[in-house]
Each structure stands twice: as structure tokens, then as C-alpha cells.
Design a protein around this motif. Structure first.
Motif, mmCIF file in Angstrom:
data_model
loop_
_atom_site.group_PDB
_atom_site.id
_atom_site.type_symbol
_atom_site.label_atom_id
_atom_site.label_comp_id
_atom_site.label_asym_id
_atom_site.label_seq_id
_atom_site.Cartn_x
_atom_site.Cartn_y
_atom_site.Cartn_z
ATOM 1 N N HIS A 151 0.859 -1.183 0.000
ATOM 2 C CA HIS A 151 0.000 0.000 0.000
ATOM 3 C C HIS A 151 0.888 1.223 0.000
ATOM 4 O O HIS A 151 2.019 1.189 0.466
ATOM 5 C CB HIS A 151 -1.012 -0.002 1.154
ATOM 6 C CG HIS A 151 -0.493 0.556 2.444
ATOM 7 N ND1 HIS A 151 -0.296 -0.219 3.557
ATOM 8 C CD2 HIS A 151 -0.135 1.816 2.813
ATOM 9 C CE1 HIS A 151 0.159 0.536 4.552
ATOM 10 N NE2 HIS A 151 0.276 1.778 4.124
ATOM 11 N N HIS A 182 5.244 6.732 1.287
ATOM 12 C CA HIS A 182 5.779 5.404 1.601
ATOM 13 C C HIS A 182 5.059 4.355 0.778
ATOM 14 O O HIS A 182 3.949 4.584 0.301
ATOM 15 C CB HIS A 182 5.675 5.071 3.095
ATOM 16 C CG HIS A 182 4.263 4.959 3.629
ATOM 17 N ND1 HIS A 182 3.485 6.051 3.904
ATOM 18 C CD2 HIS A 182 3.499 3.880 3.935
ATOM 19 C CE1 HIS A 182 2.305 5.656 4.381
ATOM 20 N NE2 HIS A 182 2.282 4.347 4.397
ATOM 21 N N THR A 192 4.293 0.217 1.304
ATOM 22 C CA THR A 192 4.394 -0.765 2.383
ATOM 23 C C THR A 192 4.239 -2.183 1.874
ATOM 24 O O THR A 192 3.163 -2.545 1.380
ATOM 25 C CB THR A 192 3.283 -0.468 3.407
ATOM 26 O OG1 THR A 192 3.437 0.877 3.833
ATOM 27 C CG2 THR A 192 3.334 -1.406 4.591
ATOM 28 N N GLN A 233 1.421 -2.724 12.201
ATOM 29 C CA GLN A 233 2.301 -1.939 11.324
ATOM 30 C C GLN A 233 3.477 -1.341 12.069
ATOM 31 O O GLN A 233 3.361 -0.950 13.224
ATOM 32 C CB GLN A 233 1.520 -0.761 10.721
ATOM 33 C CG GLN A 233 0.353 -1.156 9.855
ATOM 34 C CD GLN A 233 -0.445 0.047 9.401
ATOM 35 O OE1 GLN A 233 -0.900 0.830 10.215
ATOM 36 N NE2 GLN A 233 -0.607 0.199 8.099
ATOM 37 N N GLU A 287 7.539 1.461 5.479
ATOM 38 C CA GLU A 287 6.634 0.845 6.454
ATOM 39 C C GLU A 287 6.435 -0.613 6.076
ATOM 40 O O GLU A 287 6.560 -0.979 4.904
ATOM 41 C CB GLU A 287 5.302 1.607 6.405
ATOM 42 C CG GLU A 287 4.261 1.172 7.409
ATOM 43 C CD GLU A 287 2.885 1.776 7.088
ATOM 44 O OE1 GLU A 287 2.199 2.161 8.023
ATOM 45 O OE2 GLU A 287 2.514 1.825 5.903
HETATM 46 NI NI NI Z 1 0.922 3.178 5.511
#
Ligand code: NI
Ligand code: OOG
Length: 447
Positions: free
Chosen positions: A63, A219, A221, A259, A287
């Protein structure tokens, strides 16, 4: 164009996600390191234990997150994502955490599309209405009105593909290349250093949204199958991992989303109006996440209450309390949350997908799904959580922004305002999971 040259929105999304990942890897080498360590852990876990989703899906699963400035930007983003089979799901109000944004997650809706490529984008929109100072708000509006985050060719292609019954590969490829421009990093701010500092002082998030040509992806992930192992691996690869993991504690049967991230880089930026340098910007980070099962509203309420209890207890711990201490406390707080699949199912705390087993004889009278489960002719697996968690998102935001900025006093959700900007309504995540569960039940009963 021949029909055989057509590709599907799912293929478009997969291509876009891969191109974006490639671009981000070049921009942020630490992201590449993260992908490698996640891949190794996933392979190891996959060999040792069965898990919900096939490794083929997990390996490409990402993501991303972007932050937008205006309703017009959000509406166009929605149109672009729709061409890639992604729709807005869930409303996340971040004012509760003192952040002047609200958000949704764009993602595929149906199971086949999720299996093909579950790429999703956490997309936030600046709450201009929450900037109390008139002069500052007008200045922000003016700066944002001068930028166009999409290339004109990108908009042309969006309009063309929306009207066209065909989905030619070459047009979609061009769209992806044009769209990448919106997500790339720009080292030079569109404003002078004085304006940047002023906006940063009002809130670092406002500076990040307003001072650049576009909403750089902040970011990407990857999904990991063992986040505790990944957190340790990050530290041993000299990636500055955030000290705590957001979300529920580790469990036998994982729920929702856990996370963690490596902290945002301090990047040199240049400014408009001649001053080259003089400030550093923190926005981009890495992340990782581990996904568990989707909870029903009842399960989610229980999760929110237990997390709230944990946060309240945490606030009373001495300042030197370690992450080990806090994570032990988190585990204790969640002891009351059942951790076996059958209880989770019978108490309707989580969503499940039911499927028929060949062999066992069906009971003569089938009243409901439970009678089939008891007879052993139907089994069930949890449905993976495909969305985000507002409290975790707030934690991720906060650890990756420069300190400072006025704290908002209010928690002012404005889902209606967000939908107006979006020019469509937001899909309800619970309804999506419930439909998947219900149609699997209907298929088993029908058999
Ligand atoms: Ni995120
Ligand atoms: C978004 C942070 C939220 C998540 O995974 O919950 C997020 C941002 O920093 O823009 O990505």
C-alpha cells in the motif's frame, strides 16, 4: 484497436503498482532493503506454516500513501484510480489525533481483484476549513490553486479511457507513465523558504501538502507474514525502526493490521526564489505491515475498547517505560479477545468465508450454515482485513513528521465534505466483508 490488445483494470493496477514500486526503490534505497528482508521472512514463514493468502498475492502486495491539497485533486485522483479498479473504502478522520486531514483508502472491491493484486492507496485530503487563521488559509489556497498535480496528457488520457469501451494496452501504458509524474519526488519546493517555514510552523503536514508540485508518494508498504521478525531484522539492517508496533498484540490468529515503519528521512530541499537549501524536509519513510482477519462491527468495537484501555493505562506509565513493558501490557489488555477461530466465528467477532468439503455426507435437513459446519461438510477461513486503522495511521503520521505545529482542539469528522470533494460516496468496509461472507454461505447452502 483490436479487442485482443485490451487489458483489464486489474492488470492496469498491477502494472501501476509495479512501476511505482520500481520508481520508489530508485528514490529511496532503504525501501529496496526493506523489500529484500520482507521477502526472505515471507519465504521462511511460508515454508514453515500455512497462512491465509497465497504467497503469490502477498509478494506483490503493497500500500502507498499520498496527501492531497484540494477537492479537485481528490476528484481527479478518484477518476484515475477507478481506471485501475480501485474505489474509495472507509472514512478516516485524523483530526482526533490532532492532524488537519481526513482520508480514505482506494482499493479493489472484489475477491478476484484482491487476489490478482490488492494494491491500495491511503489518500488524505487537507482540511482547509480547519486552518483558523484567515490570512494563512488564503495563502494556502492561493499556492494550491497555482499547481496542477496531473500532467495535461494524463487528464486527456483519463477522459479518453472513461469514455472508451476499449482499454487498449498502449493507452493504459501511457496513462501509467503520465500518472507516475504525479507521485514522484521533487527536490525543489514551489515556495520560498520564508513561506515554507511559516507553513511548517503552522503544521508540518500543511508544509508537506502545500509546498511541492505534487503529492509525492510518502511510503510504499510491503506485507510481511511475521512483523516481529521483520522489526528485529530492520534494526539489524541499520534501518531506524520506530520503537513500537501499531495495532493489536501478536496472536495465534492475527486480527486487523499490525504496522511499523523506519523513520522518515531528513531530505535537503531547495526553494523557489533563489535560496538553494537551508532546510530539511521529513516526509518519506518505509513501512511494513502484517494483515490478519477482518472484524465485524462487534469485533471492531471490542478492539477499539481494548486499545483505548491500553492507551489509558500506558499514559500512566513512567516516562522510562520500555516497549517491552508496553507490549506486555498490550497483551494483557487483549487477553479477553478470543483467539480461536471457532469462538471468533460463533460470537460473530470476525468475518469468515465458508467452503464445501467433498466427502462428509450432508445432513438431511440443512437449517443453517452451523449445521453444515457441525456435520463437517463445510469449513471456514477468516477473511483478510484489506483496510486501514485510524489510530495506527495517526501513530504512523506522527512518528514521521517533524515535531511542532499547533494541536487541533477538536475532533471534527466531515465524511460528507470528503464525499463531496470525491464526487461520489465512500464504500462501507463492513458491508463489503459481510457480502463476501454471505455469498459464501449462500453457495454452501445451495450446494
Ligand atoms: Ni501506511
Ligand atoms: C499516511 C499514514 C497512514 C497507514 O498505513 O495507516 C498510513 C501518511 O503518512 O500520509 O499509511
Amino acid at each position: 484497436m483490436m479487442a485482443s490488445d485490451n487489458i483489464s483494470p486489474d492488470e492496469a493496477r498491477a502494472k501501476f503498482a509495479a512501476s511505482l514500486s520500481q520508481m520508489y526503490r530508485k528514490e529511496i534505497p532503504q525501501y529496496g532493503t526493506l523489500l529484500e528482508l520482507v521477502s526472505k521472512i515471507n519465504e521462511k514463514v511460508d515454508k514453515e506454516a500455512p497462512h491465509q493468502d497465497p504467497l503469490k498475492r502477498v509478494e506483490v502486495e503493497r500500500h502507498g500513501a499520498i496527501r492531497l491539497g484540494t477537492p479537485e485533486e481528490l476528484a481527479m485522483m478518484r477518476r484515475l484510480f477507478r481506471l485501475m479498479g480501485m474505489e474509495p473504502v472507509g472514512y478516516y478522520d485524523l483530526t482526533v489525533a490532532g492532524l488537519p486531514v481526513h482520508a480514505t483508502g482506494f482499493r479493489p472491491l472484489n475477491e478476484a481483484s484482491l487476489l490478482y493484486n490488492p494494491f491500495r492507496v491511503f489518500t488524505s485530503l487537507l482540511r482547509l476549513d480547519l486552518i483558523k487563521d484567515d490570512a494563512l488559509r488564503n495563502q494556502v489556497k492561493k499556492i494550491l490553486s497555482l499547481r496542477s498535480i496531473f500532467t495535461s496528457r494524463c487528464i486527456e488520457l483519463i477522459e479518453q479511457l472513461e469514455k472508451s469501451p476499449d482499454y487498449p494496452q498502449s493507452t493504459v501504458d501511457e496513462l501509467i507513465q503520465e500518472a507516475l509524474n504525479t507521485f514522484r519526488w521533487h527536490e525543489t519546493s514551489t515556495v520560498d523558504i520564508g513561506t515554507y517555514k511559516e507553513l511548517e510552523a503552522s503544521h508540518p503536514l500543511i508544509a508537506d501538502v502545500v509546498c511541492f508540485r505534487g503529492p509525492h508518494i510518502n511510503h510504499l508498504t510491503p506485507r510481511v507474514l511475521d512483523i516481529d521478525a521483520a522489526q528485529a531484522a530492520m534494526q539489524s539492517h541499520s534501518l531506524k525502526a520506530k520503537s513500537s508496533i501499531e495495532g493489536p498484540p501478536p496472536r495465534q490468529n492475527e486480527i486487523l493490521l499490525r504496522q511499523t515503519s523506519f523513520l522518515a528521512l531528513e531530505e535537503n530541499i531547495a526553494f523557489a526564489g533563489g535560496s538553494q537549501g537551508g532546510s530539511k524536509h521529513r516526509a518519506r519513510f518505509g513501512e511494513i505491515e502484517q494483515r490478519g482477519m477482518a472484524l465485524t462491527p462487534k469485533g471492531r468495537q471490542m478492539y477499539d475498547e481494548l486499545l483505548d484501555r491500553f492507551n489509558r493505562t500506558c499514559a500512566q506509565l513512567p516516562p522510562h517505560a520500555t516497549w517491552e513493558w508496553k507490549s506486555a501490557l498490550l497483551r494483557t489488555c487483549f487477553e479477553g479477545f478470543p483467539d480461536d477461530l471457532d469462538t471468533l466465528r460463533r460470537e460473530k467477532l470476525a468475518y469468515f468465508r465458508y467452503y464445501v468439503i467433498e466427502g462428509p455426507r450432508r445432513p438431511l435437513v440443512v437449517t443453517d450454515i452451523d449445521s453444515l459446519v457441525q456435520a463437517g461438510c463445510v469449513r471456514f477461513t477468516p477473511i483478510t482485513y484489506e483496510d486501514f486503522l485510524p489510530a495506527s495511521a495517526a501513530g504512523i503520521f506522527r512518528s514521521n513528521l517533524s515535531a511542532g505545529g499547533e494541536q487541533l482542539q477538536s475532533s471534527l469528522a466531515d465524511k460528507e465534505g470528503f464525499e463531496k470533494a470525491l464526487e461520489c460516496s465512500i464504500n462501507d468496509e463492513f458491508l463489503i466483508y459481510s457480502k463476501i461472507e454471505q455469498s459464501s454461505i449462500a453457495a454452501c447452502l445451495d450446494c
